[in-house]
Design a protein around this motif. Structure first.
Motif, PDB file in Angstrom:
ATOM      1  N   MET A   1      12.591 -31.630 -17.537  1.00 40.29           N
ATOM      2  CA  MET A   1      12.178 -30.251 -17.372  1.00 40.29           C
ATOM      3  C   MET A   1      13.339 -29.443 -16.804  1.00 40.29           C
ATOM      4  O   MET A   1      14.137 -29.934 -16.037  1.00 40.29           O
ATOM      5  N   LYS A   2      13.380 -28.173 -17.157  1.00 41.86           N
ATOM      6  CA  LYS A   2      14.478 -27.288 -16.776  1.00 41.86           C
ATOM      7  C   LYS A   2      14.134 -26.482 -15.528  1.00 41.86           C
ATOM      8  O   LYS A   2      12.995 -26.058 -15.334  1.00 41.86           O
ATOM      9  N   ILE A   3      15.170 -26.264 -14.700  1.00 43.34           N
ATOM     10  CA  ILE A   3      15.085 -25.383 -13.547  1.00 43.34           C
ATOM     11  C   ILE A   3      16.228 -24.378 -13.682  1.00 43.34           C
ATOM     12  O   ILE A   3      17.385 -24.763 -13.853  1.00 43.34           O
ATOM     13  N   ILE A   4      15.891 -23.096 -13.617  1.00 41.31           N
ATOM     14  CA  ILE A   4      16.891 -22.032 -13.714  1.00 41.31           C
ATOM     15  C   ILE A   4      17.278 -21.628 -12.300  1.00 41.31           C
ATOM     16  O   ILE A   4      16.413 -21.388 -11.451  1.00 41.31           O
ATOM     17  N   LEU A   5      18.594 -21.554 -12.040  1.00 43.46           N
ATOM     18  CA  LEU A   5      19.103 -21.184 -10.720  1.00 43.46           C
ATOM     19  C   LEU A   5      20.009 -19.970 -10.870  1.00 43.46           C
ATOM     20  O   LEU A   5      20.934 -19.985 -11.689  1.00 43.46           O
ATOM     21  N   LEU A   6      19.727 -18.922 -10.093  1.00 45.10           N
ATOM     22  CA  LEU A   6      20.454 -17.663 -10.221  1.00 45.10           C
ATOM     23  C   LEU A   6      21.476 -17.486  -9.107  1.00 45.10           C
ATOM     24  O   LEU A   6      21.139 -17.574  -7.920  1.00 45.10           O
ATOM     25  N   ILE A   7      22.706 -17.214  -9.511  1.00 42.81           N
ATOM     26  CA  ILE A   7      23.813 -16.978  -8.601  1.00 42.81           C
ATOM     27  C   ILE A   7      24.138 -15.487  -8.644  1.00 42.81           C
ATOM     28  O   ILE A   7      24.184 -14.888  -9.720  1.00 42.81           O
ATOM     29  N   GLY A   8      24.390 -14.911  -7.474  1.00 45.47           N
ATOM     30  CA  GLY A   8      24.811 -13.521  -7.427  1.00 45.47           C
ATOM     31  C   GLY A   8      24.657 -12.936  -6.047  1.00 45.47           C
ATOM     32  O   GLY A   8      23.881 -13.425  -5.229  1.00 45.47           O
ATOM     33  N   LYS A   9      25.410 -11.894  -5.803  1.00 41.58           N
ATOM     34  CA  LYS A   9      25.342 -11.181  -4.536  1.00 41.58           C
ATOM     35  C   LYS A   9      24.015 -10.431  -4.429  1.00 41.58           C
ATOM     36  O   LYS A   9      23.297 -10.258  -5.413  1.00 41.58           O
ATOM     37  N   ILE A  10      23.709  -9.972  -3.225  1.00 41.35           N
ATOM     38  CA  ILE A  10      22.573  -9.080  -3.020  1.00 41.35           C
ATOM     39  C   ILE A  10      22.755  -7.892  -3.968  1.00 41.35           C
ATOM     40  O   ILE A  10      23.864  -7.393  -4.144  1.00 41.35           O
ATOM     41  N   CYS A  11      21.671  -7.439  -4.577  1.00 37.74           N
ATOM     42  CA  CYS A  11      21.669  -6.269  -5.464  1.00 37.74           C
ATOM     43  C   CYS A  11      22.415  -6.502  -6.776  1.00 37.74           C
ATOM     44  O   CYS A  11      22.856  -5.549  -7.416  1.00 37.74           O
ATOM     45  N   SER A  12      22.542  -7.750  -7.191  1.00 33.71           N
ATOM     46  CA  SER A  12      23.189  -8.007  -8.484  1.00 33.71           C
ATOM     47  C   SER A  12      22.174  -8.037  -9.622  1.00 33.71           C
ATOM     48  O   SER A  12      22.566  -8.142 -10.780  1.00 33.71           O
ATOM     49  N   GLY A  13      20.890  -7.940  -9.300  1.00 38.02           N
ATOM     50  CA  GLY A  13      19.854  -7.905 -10.323  1.00 38.02           C
ATOM     51  C   GLY A  13      19.160  -9.226 -10.570  1.00 38.02           C
ATOM     52  O   GLY A  13      18.459  -9.387 -11.569  1.00 38.02           O
ATOM     53  N   LYS A  14      19.319 -10.183  -9.664  1.00 35.61           N
ATOM     54  CA  LYS A  14      18.732 -11.514  -9.855  1.00 35.61           C
ATOM     55  C   LYS A  14      17.203 -11.459  -9.986  1.00 35.61           C
ATOM     56  O   LYS A  14      16.639 -12.030 -10.914  1.00 35.61           O
ATOM     57  N   THR A  15      16.563 -10.806  -9.045  1.00 36.72           N
ATOM     58  CA  THR A  15      15.097 -10.776  -9.053  1.00 36.72           C
ATOM     59  C   THR A  15      14.577 -10.010 -10.258  1.00 36.72           C
ATOM     60  O   THR A  15      13.625 -10.446 -10.918  1.00 36.72           O
ATOM     61  N   THR A  16      15.198  -8.896 -10.574  1.00 37.73           N
ATOM     62  CA  THR A  16      14.799  -8.119 -11.760  1.00 37.73           C
ATOM     63  C   THR A  16      14.950  -8.977 -13.010  1.00 37.73           C
ATOM     64  O   THR A  16      14.053  -9.014 -13.866  1.00 37.73           O
ATOM     65  N   TYR A  17      16.066  -9.671 -13.134  1.00 35.55           N
ATOM     66  CA  TYR A  17      16.310 -10.556 -14.270  1.00 35.55           C
ATOM     67  C   TYR A  17      15.249 -11.656 -14.321  1.00 35.55           C
ATOM     68  O   TYR A  17      14.668 -11.929 -15.377  1.00 35.55           O
ATOM     69  N   ALA A  18      14.986 -12.290 -13.184  1.00 30.06           N
ATOM     70  CA  ALA A  18      14.029 -13.402 -13.138  1.00 30.06           C
ATOM     71  C   ALA A  18      12.637 -12.965 -13.583  1.00 30.06           C
ATOM     72  O   ALA A  18      11.946 -13.706 -14.290  1.00 30.06           O
ATOM     73  N   ARG A  19      12.254 -11.779 -13.185  1.00 36.67           N
ATOM     74  CA  ARG A  19      10.911 -11.294 -13.530  1.00 36.67           C
ATOM     75  C   ARG A  19      10.751 -11.039 -15.028  1.00 36.67           C
ATOM     76  O   ARG A  19       9.636 -10.914 -15.511  1.00 36.67           O
TER      77      ARG A  19
END
Length: 157
Positions: A1-19
């Protein structure tokens, strides 16, 4: 099974992208920390964030084992944090994605987030980025490399 892990500074859009990723479950250290400590936790922040990450990596394993693709939104600013996650999630397919935002756009997003927080219109998990936090991010963030994370996907805004 796959797990996606997001790298980035605060305000780089990680949460928006994840949603926007269908069929996934967002696992956010910021959401947990802001829910548990809405006024912040001062000098204990780093220790409590480490405990939260440990718990949430375990939760990510459980999600993947149950057939749900977790999206781990921690930022993973340093190679040490990325190694920690790689070890904790061994046995799973790790899909590392770096949201690489140009500095000018990053500063624009920080200003927008801070304005939204000040106006009471921000997401409850958003942190206000003051000069101290901005300096901390800039001093700690080490961009990932393909040598460090084979198969790394770089997403540029």
């Amino acid at each position: 099974m796959k797990i996606i892990l997001l790298i980035g500074k605060i305000c780089s859009g990680k949460t928006t992208y994840a949603r926007q990723l269908p069929g996934t479950m967002l696992i956010s250290c910021d959401q947990l920390m802001q829910t548990m400590f809405p006024g912040g936790c001062g000098e204990h922040h780093d220790m409590l964030a480490a405990r939260a990450r440990s718990y949430l990596l375990h939760l990510a394993r459980q999600c993947a084992e149950a057939g749900v693709t977790p999206v781990v939104d921690f930022g993973f600013w340093t190679p040490e944090l990325r190694r920690e996650a790689t070890e904790a999630l061994s046995g799973f397919e790790l899909d590392w994605r770096w949201l690489d935002v140009p500095d000018e756009e990053w500063h624009r997003r920080i200003a927008g987030r801070n304005a939204a927080i000040t106006a009471g219109q921000a997401d409850p998990s958003d942190y206000y980025v003051d000069e101290g936090l901005l300096n901390k991010v800039n001093s700690l963030f080490v961009p990932p490399t393909a040598q460090e994370l084979p198969g790394l996907t770089v997403l540029r805004d």
